[in-house]
Design a protein around this motif. Structure first.
Motif, PDB file in Angstrom:
ATOM      1  N   GLY A  48       0.792  -1.216   0.000  1.00 30.38           N
ATOM      2  CA  GLY A  48       0.000   0.000   0.000  1.00 30.38           C
ATOM      3  C   GLY A  48       0.827   1.270   0.000  1.00 30.38           C
ATOM      4  O   GLY A  48       0.307   2.350  -0.213  1.00 30.38           O
ATOM      5  N   GLN A  99      -3.010  -1.711   6.273  1.00 33.21           N
ATOM      6  CA  GLN A  99      -3.565  -3.057   6.202  1.00 33.21           C
ATOM      7  C   GLN A  99      -4.732  -3.233   7.161  1.00 33.21           C
ATOM      8  O   GLN A  99      -5.743  -3.855   6.830  1.00 33.21           O
ATOM      9  CB  GLN A  99      -2.485  -4.095   6.482  1.00 33.21           C
ATOM     10  CG  GLN A  99      -2.975  -5.537   6.416  1.00 33.21           C
ATOM     11  CD  GLN A  99      -3.505  -5.933   5.043  1.00 33.21           C
ATOM     12  OE1 GLN A  99      -3.218  -5.266   4.047  1.00 33.21           O
ATOM     13  NE2 GLN A  99      -4.268  -7.007   4.986  1.00 33.21           N
ATOM     14  N   SER A 102      -7.692  -1.740   5.488  1.00 29.79           N
ATOM     15  CA  SER A 102      -8.249  -2.582   4.428  1.00 29.79           C
ATOM     16  C   SER A 102      -9.073  -3.732   4.995  1.00 29.79           C
ATOM     17  O   SER A 102     -10.157  -4.050   4.502  1.00 29.79           O
ATOM     18  CB  SER A 102      -7.125  -3.132   3.544  1.00 29.79           C
ATOM     19  OG  SER A 102      -6.433  -2.092   2.901  1.00 29.79           O
ATOM     20  N   GLU A 106     -13.240  -4.220   4.670  1.00 28.05           N
ATOM     21  CA  GLU A 106     -13.838  -5.457   4.154  1.00 28.05           C
ATOM     22  C   GLU A 106     -14.939  -5.952   5.094  1.00 28.05           C
ATOM     23  O   GLU A 106     -16.039  -6.316   4.667  1.00 28.05           O
ATOM     24  CB  GLU A 106     -12.754  -6.520   3.997  1.00 28.05           C
ATOM     25  CG  GLU A 106     -13.262  -7.852   3.467  1.00 28.05           C
ATOM     26  CD  GLU A 106     -12.164  -8.899   3.357  1.00 28.05           C
ATOM     27  OE1 GLU A 106     -12.509 -10.097   3.207  1.00 28.05           O
ATOM     28  OE2 GLU A 106     -10.967  -8.535   3.428  1.00 28.05           O
ATOM     29  N   ILE A 128      -6.389   5.289   2.901  1.00 35.22           N
ATOM     30  CA  ILE A 128      -7.115   4.068   2.539  1.00 35.22           C
ATOM     31  C   ILE A 128      -8.632   4.300   2.592  1.00 35.22           C
ATOM     32  O   ILE A 128      -9.408   3.620   1.926  1.00 35.22           O
ATOM     33  CB  ILE A 128      -6.723   2.909   3.485  1.00 35.22           C
ATOM     34  CG1 ILE A 128      -5.200   2.715   3.479  1.00 35.22           C
ATOM     35  CG2 ILE A 128      -7.420   1.616   3.104  1.00 35.22           C
ATOM     36  CD1 ILE A 128      -4.618   2.385   2.121  1.00 35.22           C
TER      37      ILE A 128
END
Length: 291
Positions: A48, A99, A102, A106, A128
């Protein structure tokens, strides 16, 4: 993320994704290059961040070779996150890495995008959320970033609810320290930590790329996991003693604990400071070898 830099063309590895994302990529730098082997000057292992840092360095005439070192995998609490977001509300959701962001997004989508208030550790993590924020119609509220992008400062500055206990959901890496939940708990927050992902070493490293990486003057890393992976990789290479440029103080401290001596990092974690630290490490190397 690890990365190696030089004024050579960029060689980028695109690893297969299967329920995990590569997080570690190294990069090397050297001034005089063989026409047959291009050695980059900077090593970068964090998912990323590669595109932005590579672009920033290219503007300064530095290109990079990426060598994946670590990858992300689901943590033991991953499956709990969507149901928690559906069944319970929290005053804060705390996110401390791209991370983690992310993984959270989700689960948030799987929970039908409930209304949440989010605090992030810094600008890199906040990015993000850019696209999801535009599409969330107000359900996703990015409400807090600390004055300095560290877990310690986040825990000391997160706003609380006057007169009542504030609840915090903290989706984190299995390998993250307990600094944030302990700091918040001392201030009276009710913190629920979920270990939603972890980092593991990649199964194999290309031998040719590794040899190029070992000759790089500068290793650039964006997480303690990345510097540990590099240390494991070079444990039989006793002569490697080049410069390490870290994204921030936390990663730099991890590098020093592992025995690296020439460690550079910005006072304020982030992309711009990281670029400056990489350039400082390169300059130091060039000065040392000028004569």
């Amino acid at each position: 993320m690890a990365s190696l830099l030089s004024p050579s063309p960029l060689l980028s590895l695109q690893p297969p994704y299967h329920h995990c994302r590569l997080k570690g990529v190294p990069c090397l730098v050297r001034d005089s290059l063989s026409p047959s082997i291009r050695v980059p000057r900077w090593l970068l292992p964090e998912s990323g961040k590669n595109k932005q840092i590579i672009k920033a360095l290219e503007k300064r005439g530095i290109s990079s070779l990426e060598l994946p070192l670590i990858q992300h995998a689901r943590g033991p609490d991953f499956d709990r996150l969507p149901s928690l977001l559906t069944d319970k509300s929290f005053d804060w959701i705390i996110i401390t890495s791209p991370q983690a962001a992310s993984v959270f997004l989700e689960a948030w989508k799987a929970a039908c995008s409930p209304k949440v208030k989010v605090g992030v550790v810094g600008a890199g993590t906040a990015r993000i959320f850019d696209e999801p924020l535009q599409a969330s119609q107000g359900a996703l509220h990015l409400a807090f970033t600390p004055s300095k992008a560290t877990g310690k400062v986040l825990a000391s500055e997160l706003p609380d609810n006057v007169g009542k206990t504030s609840s915090v959901l903290y989706p984190a890496s299995l390998k993250a320290s307990s600094e944030i939940e302990e700091g918040l708990s001392r201030r009276g927050f009710d913190v629920l930590r979920l270990n939603t992902y972890t980092t593991v070493p990649v199964q194999s490293v290309d031998a040719t790329l590794l040899q190029q990486a070992l000759s790089a003057p500068v290793l650039s890393v964006a997480s303690p996991s990345a510097i540990r992976a590099w240390m494991n990789l070079i444990q039989n290479e006793k002569q490697w003693s080049n410069n390490v440029a870290c994204i921030g103080e936390t990663t730099a401290s991890a590098a020093r604990r592992l025995g690296f001596k020439k460690v550079y990092h910005p006072e304020q974690p982030g992309l711009e400071g990281w670029v400056d630290s990489i350039m400082e490490a390169l300059t130091a190397h060039e000065e040392l070898h000028r004569f």
